[in-house]
Design a protein around this motif. Sequence first.
Motif, short mmCIF file in Angstrom:
data_model
loop_
_atom_site.label_atom_id
_atom_site.label_comp_id
_atom_site.label_asym_id
_atom_site.label_seq_id
_atom_site.Cartn_x
_atom_site.Cartn_y
_atom_site.Cartn_z
N ASP A 186 0.84 -1.20 0.00
CA ASP A 186 0.00 0.00 0.00
C ASP A 186 0.88 1.25 0.00
OD1 ASP A 186 1.03 -0.01 2.55
OD2 ASP A 186 -0.89 -0.35 3.56
N LYS A 187 0.22 2.39 0.14
CA LYS A 187 0.94 3.67 0.10
C LYS A 187 2.01 3.76 1.20
CE LYS A 187 0.03 8.68 0.09
NZ LYS A 187 -1.03 9.71 0.26
N LEU A 188 1.66 3.24 2.38
CA LEU A 188 2.58 3.27 3.52
C LEU A 188 3.85 2.49 3.22
CD1 LEU A 188 3.34 3.67 6.55
CD2 LEU A 188 2.01 1.59 7.01
N THR A 189 3.72 1.23 2.80
CA THR A 189 4.90 0.40 2.60
C THR A 189 5.71 0.83 1.38
OG1 THR A 189 3.50 -1.23 1.45
CG2 THR A 189 3.95 -1.60 3.78
N ARG A 190 5.04 1.33 0.35
CA ARG A 190 5.80 1.79 -0.81
C ARG A 190 6.67 2.98 -0.46
NH1 ARG A 190 0.80 1.13 -3.44
NH2 ARG A 190 0.56 3.40 -3.63
N ARG A 191 6.12 3.93 0.31
CA ARG A 191 6.90 5.09 0.73
C ARG A 191 7.99 4.68 1.73
NH1 ARG A 191 9.92 9.15 -0.21
NH2 ARG A 191 9.90 10.80 1.37
N ALA A 192 7.67 3.77 2.63
CA ALA A 192 8.66 3.30 3.59
C ALA A 192 9.81 2.61 2.86
CB ALA A 192 8.02 2.33 4.59
N HIS A 193 9.50 1.85 1.81
CA HIS A 193 10.55 1.20 1.02
C HIS A 193 11.49 2.24 0.43
CE1 HIS A 193 12.44 -0.90 -2.34
NE2 HIS A 193 12.15 -2.03 -1.73
N GLU A 194 10.94 3.33 -0.11
CA GLU A 194 11.78 4.40 -0.68
C GLU A 194 12.70 4.98 0.38
OE1 GLU A 194 9.14 7.28 -2.28
OE2 GLU A 194 8.36 5.97 -3.87
N LEU A 195 12.18 5.22 1.57
CA LEU A 195 12.99 5.81 2.64
C LEU A 195 14.05 4.84 3.14
CD1 LEU A 195 10.19 7.62 4.72
CD2 LEU A 195 11.83 8.66 3.14
N LEU A 196 13.71 3.57 3.23
CA LEU A 196 14.66 2.58 3.73
C LEU A 196 15.82 2.37 2.76
CD1 LEU A 196 12.14 0.00 5.21
CD2 LEU A 196 13.93 1.18 6.51
N VAL A 197 15.54 2.47 1.47
CA VAL A 197 16.59 2.30 0.48
C VAL A 197 17.71 3.32 0.67
CG1 VAL A 197 17.12 2.56 -1.98
CG2 VAL A 197 15.18 1.16 -1.27
N SER A 198 17.33 4.54 1.02
CA SER A 198 18.31 5.62 1.15
C SER A 198 18.67 5.95 2.59
CB SER A 198 17.78 6.88 0.45
OG SER A 198 16.54 7.28 1.04
N ALA A 199 18.15 5.17 3.56
CA ALA A 199 18.39 5.48 4.97
C ALA A 199 19.84 5.20 5.35
CB ALA A 199 17.46 4.66 5.85
N PRO A 200 20.55 6.19 5.87
CA PRO A 200 21.95 5.95 6.28
C PRO A 200 22.03 5.04 7.49
CG PRO A 200 21.22 8.13 6.98
CD PRO A 200 20.12 7.57 6.13
N GLY A 201 23.05 4.20 7.52
CA GLY A 201 23.28 3.34 8.67
C GLY A 201 22.48 2.05 8.69
N LEU A 202 21.71 1.77 7.62
CA LEU A 202 20.92 0.55 7.56
C LEU A 202 21.33 -0.29 6.36
CD1 LEU A 202 17.30 1.87 8.33
CD2 LEU A 202 18.82 0.64 9.89
N THR A 203 21.35 -1.60 6.55
CA THR A 203 21.55 -2.53 5.43
C THR A 203 20.19 -3.08 5.05
OG1 THR A 203 23.74 -3.13 6.24
CG2 THR A 203 22.72 -4.61 4.65
N PHE A 204 19.56 -2.44 4.05
CA PHE A 204 18.20 -2.79 3.68
C PHE A 204 18.22 -3.81 2.54
CE2 PHE A 204 14.20 -1.55 1.29
CZ PHE A 204 13.35 -2.24 2.16
N ASP A 205 17.64 -4.99 2.80
CA ASP A 205 17.62 -6.06 1.81
C ASP A 205 16.33 -6.09 0.99
OD1 ASP A 205 20.11 -6.87 2.50
OD2 ASP A 205 19.56 -8.90 3.10
#
Length: 337
Positions: A186-205
């Motif tokens: 949904d809108k929430l997870t799609r936007r969260a995915h965008e933020l997680l991709v570029s979030a510093p300090g996280l290894t997003f798989d």
Amino acid sequence: MAPIALDAMGGDHAPVEIVAGAVQALRQYGVPVVLVGAPRPLHEALIEHDAAWQIPIVRAEEALDMSAGALASLRRPRSSIAVACHLVRRGDASAVVSAGSTAGIVATGRLRLRGQQGVLRPALAVVLPTLPRPTVLIDAGANAEVKPEMLVQFAHLGVAYAETALGVPNPRVGLLTIGREAEKGDKLTRRAHELLVSAPGLTFDGNVEGHDLLTGAVDVVVTDGFTGNVALKTVEGAVRFTIGELQETVEGSRLARLGALFQRTQLRRLRRRLDPEAYGGAVLLGLNGTVVIAHGASRAKGIAAACALAARLAAAGTIARIGERIAASHRPHRLWS
């Protein structure tokens, strides 16, 4: 280390099993505990374990019902969970453990301990029994409605937990949704995915699905509290069903019992790994204090494990690690609406 403040009045089997768990935590794990609740029944229970002079009691005459919600908890400022939180805030205890109402504990913790600087919402983290190492699921029920930025913070909370409590280096993060593709959800997870991709300090798989929860595909699974709670209870139900079916199969015939005899070590190991009481409970992360929420039906073994988990988290500096992560990643965000 300061003792663990144990809410002795919270839980389906309080105070008898709670006191037994406190004694076990002290004697088996070497974890000092202070019981919070009505003094007379607690003292009587301690006498039964010959521990009346080993474990102190802090008076709290009120207690939250297991069905108590957030508002009910706020109306009882002298409840056992409120007094336990106050001990941590004052520095007289290193952590809080309770098997009481989750909603009541979350509301009381947020009021008494306050959120860490920069943390938008605290979240519940639970450990799933995956191989080769456990997986952290966050949020498991503290926040039914969230913003995408909160899911990014939940990832940082879960990573700090995996690092300090489980010893996982550079934990991998996955976002729970309905498909692996970035555009799924949904809108929430799609936007969260965008933020997680570029979030510093996280290894997003990337995204993970429901069938990935017990595969160890990632080290930290991030989701909102509504979805996380449904997922957690589904997993718990599946584990109970599996254990029940396995036991029925093993006891179904003489040949099966004979086979089980040769596999008893492996069967015991499997049962221990799938036993929810072995993991100590959920941890409310993001507050200025360590809070562990044991299962409401916990017996002494589960309470002792929860106290041991709380002691490990306090000693490992989990709160400080969360503060470091949030400070390093904090940027002004316009909350999604």
